[in-house]
Design a protein around this motif. Structure first.
Motif, short mmCIF file in Angstrom:
data_model
loop_
_atom_site.label_atom_id
_atom_site.label_comp_id
_atom_site.label_asym_id
_atom_site.label_seq_id
_atom_site.Cartn_x
_atom_site.Cartn_y
_atom_site.Cartn_z
N GLU A 49 0.83 -1.22 0.00
CA GLU A 49 0.00 0.00 0.00
C GLU A 49 0.86 1.26 0.00
OE1 GLU A 49 -3.72 -1.90 2.48
OE2 GLU A 49 -2.66 -0.18 3.35
N PHE A 50 1.93 1.24 0.81
CA PHE A 50 2.78 2.43 0.89
C PHE A 50 3.51 2.66 -0.45
CE2 PHE A 50 3.59 3.73 5.55
CZ PHE A 50 2.30 3.40 5.92
N LEU A 51 3.96 1.57 -1.08
CA LEU A 51 4.67 1.73 -2.36
C LEU A 51 3.72 2.26 -3.43
CD1 LEU A 51 7.09 -1.35 -2.40
CD2 LEU A 51 7.70 1.07 -2.13
N HIS A 52 2.46 1.84 -3.34
CA HIS A 52 1.45 2.35 -4.27
C HIS A 52 1.29 3.87 -4.07
CE1 HIS A 52 -2.18 2.57 -6.67
NE2 HIS A 52 -2.76 3.22 -5.65
N GLY A 53 1.20 4.29 -2.81
CA GLY A 53 1.08 5.72 -2.49
C GLY A 53 2.31 6.50 -2.97
N LEU A 54 3.46 5.87 -2.83
CA LEU A 54 4.71 6.52 -3.25
C LEU A 54 4.69 6.86 -4.74
CD1 LEU A 54 7.49 7.13 -1.84
CD2 LEU A 54 8.30 5.03 -2.90
N ARG A 55 4.11 5.93 -5.51
CA ARG A 55 4.03 6.13 -6.97
C ARG A 55 3.14 7.32 -7.32
NH1 ARG A 55 8.10 3.58 -8.48
NH2 ARG A 55 8.18 1.43 -7.85
N ILE A 56 2.16 7.62 -6.45
CA ILE A 56 1.28 8.76 -6.73
C ILE A 56 2.09 10.05 -6.63
CG2 ILE A 56 -0.73 10.06 -5.87
CD1 ILE A 56 -1.96 7.38 -5.04
N ILE A 57 2.98 10.09 -5.65
CA ILE A 57 3.78 11.32 -5.46
C ILE A 57 4.99 11.35 -6.41
CG2 ILE A 57 4.88 12.81 -3.74
CD1 ILE A 57 3.47 11.16 -1.58
N TYR A 58 5.60 10.20 -6.59
CA TYR A 58 6.81 10.13 -7.42
C TYR A 58 6.59 9.12 -8.55
CZ TYR A 58 8.55 12.27 -3.15
OH TYR A 58 8.71 13.08 -2.05
N PRO A 59 5.78 9.48 -9.56
CA PRO A 59 5.47 8.50 -10.61
C PRO A 59 6.70 8.05 -11.41
CG PRO A 59 4.50 10.67 -11.10
CD PRO A 59 5.10 10.76 -9.76
N ASP A 60 7.75 8.89 -11.39
CA ASP A 60 8.93 8.55 -12.20
C ASP A 60 9.96 7.71 -11.45
OD1 ASP A 60 7.82 10.01 -14.22
OD2 ASP A 60 8.80 11.88 -13.57
N LEU A 61 9.67 7.40 -10.19
CA LEU A 61 10.65 6.62 -9.42
C LEU A 61 10.78 5.21 -10.01
CD1 LEU A 61 12.51 6.40 -6.89
CD2 LEU A 61 10.52 5.56 -5.64
N ASP A 62 12.01 4.88 -10.33
CA ASP A 62 12.31 3.59 -10.97
C ASP A 62 12.46 2.50 -9.88
OD1 ASP A 62 13.37 1.55 -12.48
OD2 ASP A 62 14.55 2.93 -13.74
N ASP A 63 11.85 1.35 -10.09
CA ASP A 63 11.99 0.23 -9.13
C ASP A 63 13.45 -0.09 -8.84
OD1 ASP A 63 9.45 -0.28 -8.54
OD2 ASP A 63 9.17 -1.96 -9.93
N ALA A 64 14.27 0.03 -9.88
CA ALA A 64 15.69 -0.33 -9.73
C ALA A 64 16.40 0.61 -8.76
CB ALA A 64 16.37 -0.29 -11.10
N ASP A 65 15.80 1.77 -8.51
CA ASP A 65 16.43 2.74 -7.60
C ASP A 65 16.02 2.53 -6.14
OD1 ASP A 65 18.07 4.11 -9.36
OD2 ASP A 65 16.39 5.29 -10.11
N ILE A 66 15.09 1.57 -5.92
CA ILE A 66 14.71 1.28 -4.52
C ILE A 66 15.59 0.16 -4.01
CG2 ILE A 66 12.84 0.50 -3.00
CD1 ILE A 66 10.84 1.77 -4.91
N VAL A 67 16.37 0.47 -3.00
CA VAL A 67 17.29 -0.53 -2.43
C VAL A 67 16.55 -1.38 -1.39
CG1 VAL A 67 19.46 -0.84 -1.17
CG2 VAL A 67 19.24 1.01 -2.85
N SER A 68 15.79 -0.73 -0.52
CA SER A 68 15.00 -1.48 0.46
C SER A 68 13.81 -0.63 0.90
CB SER A 68 15.84 -1.90 1.66
OG SER A 68 16.26 -0.76 2.37
N ALA A 69 12.76 -1.31 1.35
CA ALA A 69 11.54 -0.62 1.81
C ALA A 69 11.01 -1.44 2.98
CB ALA A 69 10.53 -0.55 0.67
N ARG A 70 11.55 -1.16 4.18
CA ARG A 70 11.17 -1.96 5.35
C ARG A 70 10.09 -1.24 6.15
NH1 ARG A 70 16.80 -2.83 4.98
NH2 ARG A 70 17.39 -5.03 5.17
N ILE A 71 9.22 -2.04 6.76
CA ILE A 71 8.15 -1.48 7.59
C ILE A 71 8.52 -1.66 9.07
CG2 ILE A 71 5.69 -1.63 8.22
CD1 ILE A 71 6.15 -0.68 5.33
N HIS A 72 8.46 -0.56 9.82
CA HIS A 72 8.69 -0.63 11.27
C HIS A 72 7.43 -0.17 11.99
CE1 HIS A 72 12.78 -1.46 10.32
NE2 HIS A 72 12.88 -0.34 9.63
N ARG A 73 7.24 -0.74 13.17
CA ARG A 73 6.06 -0.36 13.96
C ARG A 73 6.48 0.02 15.36
NH1 ARG A 73 1.90 -4.29 11.55
NH2 ARG A 73 3.39 -5.39 10.26
N ALA A 74 5.81 1.03 15.89
CA ALA A 74 5.92 1.32 17.33
C ALA A 74 4.48 1.41 17.80
CB ALA A 74 6.66 2.62 17.57
N VAL A 75 4.10 0.48 18.67
CA VAL A 75 2.67 0.38 19.02
C VAL A 75 2.25 1.49 19.97
CG1 VAL A 75 0.90 -1.12 20.00
CG2 VAL A 75 2.70 -2.09 18.59
#
Ligand code: FAD
Length: 447
Positions: free
Chosen positions: A350-376
């Motif tokens: 969901e977050f990566l989908h939202g990211l594409r709305i803001i940065y439609p030109d961001l290339d997948d190859a330029d994403i090194v990692s996309a980790r999710i962290h939580r603090a409850v």
């Protein structure tokens, strides 16, 4: 004195450093495998940096003097930061007076009302009366509907999620006071800082100082019970045994205090039942290309699941992050919200989908990692009359103390306030901490 401290967050370790300096022998217990609590670090793949975004403001004088005190003054780096808004699928910089005057989503009249709101707010000292009005009503009254919808509401969503409707005006008052203190008045620019290497540098230094002073930090050890020792002092029972201390300080959240501390040691007034906590889901995105020139890009778009883009690499030199760019995408919600427990893969998608709305030109190859962290449990929701519902703790034993962030009723959660509270505590309880437990036991039985 032999002092036991529960929790190795900034409160626990800051206190441990201060007490070590005062000559006490300190042992810290932390249930996690690494220190730092909410300010802990994370292996982001090719480098280690904060798990959640943290900056220091020029006016964080308690925190800055603490950092200097532990010998890290030379590691403090400062930079000018920019603020942006993503509105109507466009990104606008609102980082100085001129840009603000040009900000197209607002009319000149709306801008004047916004300027008036900020000025008015920064002059208020009596926050108590702001507890009785919701932040929404207060901002609507001061700024008008147009400014509220275009500017304030996205900001509230970014910090509080949908819960902003129940929050009092104290929230925005403390936020404006803190954020506007980040402005360099002469240049009207925003300045933010960090310690080179992030909070890991601070945590490593604290550990070093505490250990050199004869103390210890026990990681991966959960405290299960705190009770009065048979003759004097306090016992800490944990998953590796039981230790006796002359004095014990608890630095974790109130709900854990109620679970593990014998009621004979502490009186928690107010049920605490009504205190709701905010949690955060946060993507830490590492990219090969810079994503944003803004430290904060506030998002006002219902299709984007996160509520802000935090450009950490606008503050931190890429030399510290293996030449890569670090961006955080937070979403705040109630800690009881089912979304808080969503599988990591779903949140990431969901977050990566939202990211594409803001940065439609961001290339997948330029994403090194996309980790999710939580603090409850990040901080309590500052609802109407919050200072009255927050549980008040009073210790009933002369050798047991509580120092935690639960009592911050008129401030945003930040490490400047944490260090201020630590330093106040050390001064206030200097004599009590130095008093022989046998003497305090005698005094207690005499009283
Ligand atoms: C997303 C995010 C962004 C932030 N940004 C900023 C910022 O820019 N600037 C800023 O100044 N601050 C920021 N903060 C706030 C900052 O992180 C907090 O002020 C600080 O970490 C609070 O520290 P603490 O020690 O009081 O609490 P915590 O960090 O919660 O530490 C409490 C510790 O107690 C331990 N514990 C609890 N129970 C037990 C038990 N039974 N046994 C053993 N150990 C136990 C926990 O594991 C934890 O490590 C941010 C926080 C978040 C989440």
């Amino acid at each position: 004195m032999k002092v036991g401290i529960i929790g190795a967050g900034i409160t626990g370790l800051g206190l441990a450093q201060r007490l070590t300096r005062e000559g006490h022998s300190v042992t810290v217990f932390e249930r996690e495998e690494q220190p730092g609590g909410l300010a802990t670090f994370q292996d982001h793949g090719e480098f280690i940096f904060d798990r959640f975004y943290h900056v220091i403001l020029p006016t964080d004088r308690y925190l800055i003097s603490f950092i200097e005190d532990i010998g890290l003054g030379d590691e403090l780096c400062w930079g000018t930061t920019l603020t942006g808004f993503f509105v109507d699928r466009q990104t606008y910089s609102v980082s100085n007076a001129l840009e603000y005057l040009k900000f197209p989503p607002l009319s000149l009249w709306s801008k004047m009302r916004l300027a008036y709101t900020i000025l008015y707010c920064s002059r208020i000292d009596d926050w108590k009366r702001l507890e009785q009005i919701t932040v929404e009503d207060w901002l609507l009254r001061l700024s008008g509907r147009a400014t509220y919808e275009k500017l304030w509401k996205p900001l509230l969503l970014a910090k509080l999620g949908e819960n902003y409707r129940r929050v009092s005006a104290v929230f925005i008052w403390s936020y404006i006071k803190r954020m506007f203190s980040a402005r360099d008045k002469s240049a009207s620019r925003e300045q933010m800082g960090h310690v080179r290497g992030g909070y890991k540098t601070v945590l490593d230094r604290l550990e070093e100082t505490i250990v050199q002073g004869g103390g210890a930090i026990n990681l991966g050890v959960t405290v299960k019970r705190v009770s009065a020792a048979a003759e004097c002092g306090v016992e800490i029972s944990h998953d590796r045994g039981t230790d006796h201390f002359d004095k014990v300080v608890f630095t974790g959240p109130v709900n854990i205090l109620q679970q593990i501390v014998d009621p004979a040691l502490v009186d928690v007034r107010g049920s605490g039942k009504n205190v709701e906590y905010l949690g955060v889901l946060c993507m830490a995105l590492v990219t090969r290309v810079p994503l944003t020139p803004f430290y904060v890009l506030n998002i006002a778009d219902e299709q984007v699941p996160f509520t802000g883009v935090i450009g950490m690499s606008t503050v931190v030199d890429t030399g510290e992050t293996a030449g890569l760019y670090l961006t955080y995408l937070p979403k705040y919600m109630l800690s009881t919200d089912a979304e808080m427990r969503q599988p990591e893969e779903k949140v990431r998608e969901e977050f990566l989908h939202g990211l594409r709305i803001i940065y439609p030109d961001l290339d997948d190859a330029d994403i090194v990692s996309a980790r999710i962290h939580r603090a409850v449990k990040v901080q309590p929701l500052q609802v109407l009359n919050f200072s009255e519902i927050v549980p008040k703790t009073a210790t009933l034993h002369p050798d047991f103390f509580v120092l935690n962030t639960a009592q911050f009723v008129n401030n945003t959660l930040n490490n400047n306030e944490v260090i201020r509270a630590v330093d106040t505590f050390v001064v206030q309880y200097r004599d009590a901490l130095a008093r022989d437990p046998a003497t305090s036991a005698e005094q207690q039985s005499a009283s």
